[in-house]
Structures are given as C-alpha cells and as structure tokens.
Design an enzyme around this catalytic site. Structure first.
Site, mmCIF file in Angstrom:
data_model
loop_
_atom_site.group_PDB
_atom_site.id
_atom_site.type_symbol
_atom_site.label_atom_id
_atom_site.label_comp_id
_atom_site.label_asym_id
_atom_site.label_seq_id
_atom_site.Cartn_x
_atom_site.Cartn_y
_atom_site.Cartn_z
ATOM 1 N N TYR A 126 9.038 -4.837 -5.167
ATOM 2 C CA TYR A 126 7.932 -5.134 -6.079
ATOM 3 C C TYR A 126 8.314 -6.296 -6.995
ATOM 4 O O TYR A 126 9.468 -6.426 -7.409
ATOM 5 C CB TYR A 126 7.634 -3.936 -6.984
ATOM 6 C CG TYR A 126 6.846 -2.831 -6.337
ATOM 7 C CD1 TYR A 126 5.470 -2.935 -6.167
ATOM 8 C CD2 TYR A 126 7.484 -1.674 -5.912
ATOM 9 C CE1 TYR A 126 4.749 -1.903 -5.588
ATOM 10 C CE2 TYR A 126 6.774 -0.638 -5.325
ATOM 11 C CZ TYR A 126 5.404 -0.761 -5.169
ATOM 12 O OH TYR A 126 4.694 0.254 -4.585
ATOM 13 N N TYR A 165 10.804 1.225 0.755
ATOM 14 C CA TYR A 165 11.838 0.917 -0.241
ATOM 15 C C TYR A 165 12.521 2.205 -0.697
ATOM 16 O O TYR A 165 11.941 3.283 -0.668
ATOM 17 C CB TYR A 165 11.247 0.156 -1.437
ATOM 18 C CG TYR A 165 10.115 0.839 -2.174
ATOM 19 C CD1 TYR A 165 10.367 1.813 -3.140
ATOM 20 C CD2 TYR A 165 8.792 0.492 -1.936
ATOM 21 C CE1 TYR A 165 9.334 2.421 -3.828
ATOM 22 C CE2 TYR A 165 7.748 1.100 -2.605
ATOM 23 C CZ TYR A 165 8.031 2.056 -3.553
ATOM 24 O OH TYR A 165 7.006 2.662 -4.232
ATOM 25 N N ARG A 175 10.608 5.522 0.355
ATOM 26 C CA ARG A 175 9.166 5.704 0.435
ATOM 27 C C ARG A 175 8.645 5.132 1.748
ATOM 28 O O ARG A 175 9.032 4.026 2.140
ATOM 29 C CB ARG A 175 8.439 4.949 -0.708
ATOM 30 C CG ARG A 175 8.704 5.406 -2.136
ATOM 31 C CD ARG A 175 8.293 6.832 -2.431
ATOM 32 N NE ARG A 175 7.139 7.347 -1.696
ATOM 33 C CZ ARG A 175 5.851 7.063 -1.963
ATOM 34 N NH1 ARG A 175 5.535 6.264 -2.950
ATOM 35 N NH2 ARG A 175 4.879 7.602 -1.259
ATOM 36 N N HIS A 178 3.503 1.732 1.915
ATOM 37 C CA HIS A 178 2.229 2.185 1.348
ATOM 38 C C HIS A 178 1.620 1.096 0.471
ATOM 39 O O HIS A 178 2.319 0.195 -0.011
ATOM 40 C CB HIS A 178 2.424 3.456 0.507
ATOM 41 C CG HIS A 178 3.371 3.259 -0.642
ATOM 42 N ND1 HIS A 178 4.737 3.353 -0.495
ATOM 43 C CD2 HIS A 178 3.155 2.930 -1.934
ATOM 44 C CE1 HIS A 178 5.316 3.112 -1.654
ATOM 45 N NE2 HIS A 178 4.387 2.828 -2.552
ATOM 46 N N HIS A 180 -0.834 0.988 -2.971
ATOM 47 C CA HIS A 180 -1.476 1.764 -4.037
ATOM 48 C C HIS A 180 -2.923 1.299 -4.204
ATOM 49 O O HIS A 180 -3.192 0.088 -4.205
ATOM 50 C CB HIS A 180 -0.744 1.561 -5.366
ATOM 51 C CG HIS A 180 0.662 2.079 -5.357
ATOM 52 N ND1 HIS A 180 0.994 3.344 -5.766
ATOM 53 C CD2 HIS A 180 1.828 1.496 -4.981
ATOM 54 C CE1 HIS A 180 2.305 3.519 -5.662
ATOM 55 N NE2 HIS A 180 2.832 2.412 -5.172
HETATM 56 FE FE FE2 Z 1 4.864 2.187 -4.502
#
Ligand code: FE2
Length: 257
Positions: A126, A165, A175, A178, A180
């Site tokens: 991110y 990640y 995770r 995905h 959000h």
């Molecule tokens: Fe996330």
C-alpha cells in the site's frame, strides 16, 4: 416501539438496549446468522481491541438521516475510476477491469451510489506510511479510485490486480489479494464497507478476515468472478462483482476502518 425495548438500570443511568428480535420490522428480511463478520472474532486479533464491550444502544431512524450532512452532486475527475492513468507512466502488474452493479434488497439497481475502492499495488504494497514491508512501491500507482453508479446501478474500474501481502496477525499470515470497497448512499450515515476477492485464491483457507464471515455461501458473495465477456482483447482481463446491500443474499459488510 418503546414498550418493545428493554432497559438496563445502572448506578447512574438507564440505557435503552436494542432488542434484535422485537425491533426488527416484520417486512425486513434478516440475513442468516454468519452472513456478516462478528465484531469480535478470535482469529482476527485486532478485533479484540475495537469491538464494543457494552450492548448496542438502539438509535431509531429519524429525519436527521436525510436532513443531516448529505452528499451533493459529486464532482468526478476524469481518471477517478481508472487507477492505471493517474500518474505519468503505467503501473506494473496485470491490468484488470472490475465492474458490477449495486442492488437494494429487492434486486432494484441503485443509481447515484458513490463507490470508492482502495488497494495494494501488484506487489502487495500500500502507498501508506504504515505499510513498511519489503515490497516495492510503484510510483505510477496510488491505489485509490471512485465511481458513481449509473442508471442501471453499474460501476466500472480499471486497475491493476493487487498482490497478497503479509500482516502481523499470526505466524506467516498473508491476506488473499483483495480490493476494499466503500459505498455511500445519499447521506453520510449510509456507508457500507466490504472487500472483494479473486476466485481461487490459495490464501482463502488461512485468512481469518475472510473466514470471519462464517457462512460459506456468504463468503462466496465476496469473491468476484472472472468474465471473459468483459475481457478486453490485448488490453485487460475482467472480473465481475455485484453488491447486494441487504436481505438474505446481502454482500457481507464489515466495520469501516
Ligand atoms: Fe487490505
């Protein structure tokens, strides 16, 4: 309504407690148990710190919901729903088109809904100061977009497929890839947040966030489907993700964070 509510007497106050049975309108189709993630889920450690410790207080719907802060006409930038053209160059990764429709309880498409997304880049990183794991940032990818649904309730984003990640929940925690999603209705009180996954992700079985939705059929509603029809030849592959706001087929939603 008042006589259907329970009261809880404390030393210094009387609190009105929401009764999920008595206070559910008969015309409302309640989602089956397990359709939404619980606010406290043992396998997802940080929920222990952010779920309410007291019973929920019933707040009846009032006119404030429509007279309070409301979304006016949202000015959309030209590239708001294309995350691949927001910088000087092209981001690295698999270019994808993610599209779908937003439906109300009865399957009625919802137009004018603000759909916002945020996601990691193709390496699973991110663009956020707290994300420090050793995967590269992409100078051509911010990972945020928004779109207003059209008259058929449809939204479309062009983006890069995010990577999985690691996160610190438990040993070797990753995770699944995905995106959000946040949906806003006409008022700021009408916000729903969920995550869209990709079909066949090998991390599904090991992810406590995905599995905090205990109903397997409800979990499937968070997984997009590959669409050869919307795949653009020589350009981008495509995924479909329809969102149902309420009812037995509702998309699972989470607490906004
Ligand atoms: Fe996330």
């Amino acid at each position: 309504m008042t006589d259907e509510l329970q009261t809880e007497s404390g030393a210094d106050q009387v609190r009105v407690i929401y009764d999920p049975i008595a206070d559910t309108p008969t015309s409302y189709l309640r989602e089956p148990a397990g359709a939404h993630p619980p606010m406290d889920y043992e396998g997802y450690k940080s929920t222990a710190l952010r779920h309410p410790k007291q019973p929920l207080i019933y707040l009846p719907q009032t006119i404030t919901e429509i007279t309070g802060p409301q979304l006016g006409p949202v000015l959309m930038g030209e590239n708001d729903n294309d995350l691949t053209v927001q910088h000087g160059g092209e981001p690295i990764g698999e270019r994808i088109v993610v599209s779908g429709r937003v439906f109300d309880t009865e399957g009625k498409p919802l137009r004018g809904t603000l759909v916002e997304i945020w996601q990691a880049n193709s390496a699973g990183r991110y663009k956020h100061r707290w994300d420090r794991w050793p995967a590269p940032l992409d100078p051509n990818f911010s990972g945020a977009g928004r779109c207003i649904t059209d008259d058929e309730g449809r939204y479309t984003f062009t983006t890069i497929k995010p990577g999985p990640y690691p996160w610190g929940n438990h040993y070797n925690a990753w995770r699944p890839a995905h995106i959000h999603f946040s949906l806003l209705g006409r008022a700021f009180t009408q916000r729903l947040v969920t995550q869209m996954y990709f079909p066949g992700d090998p991390f599904f079985a090991y992810d406590p966030i995905f599995n905090s939705v205990r109903d397997p059929k409800a979990r499937e509603r968070m997984v997009s489907s590959f669409s050869i029809h919307d795949t653009v030849p020589n350009w981008a592959h495509a995924y479909h993700f329809d969102i149902y706001l309420r009812g037995p087929g509702a998309t699972p939603f989470e607490e906004a964070h």
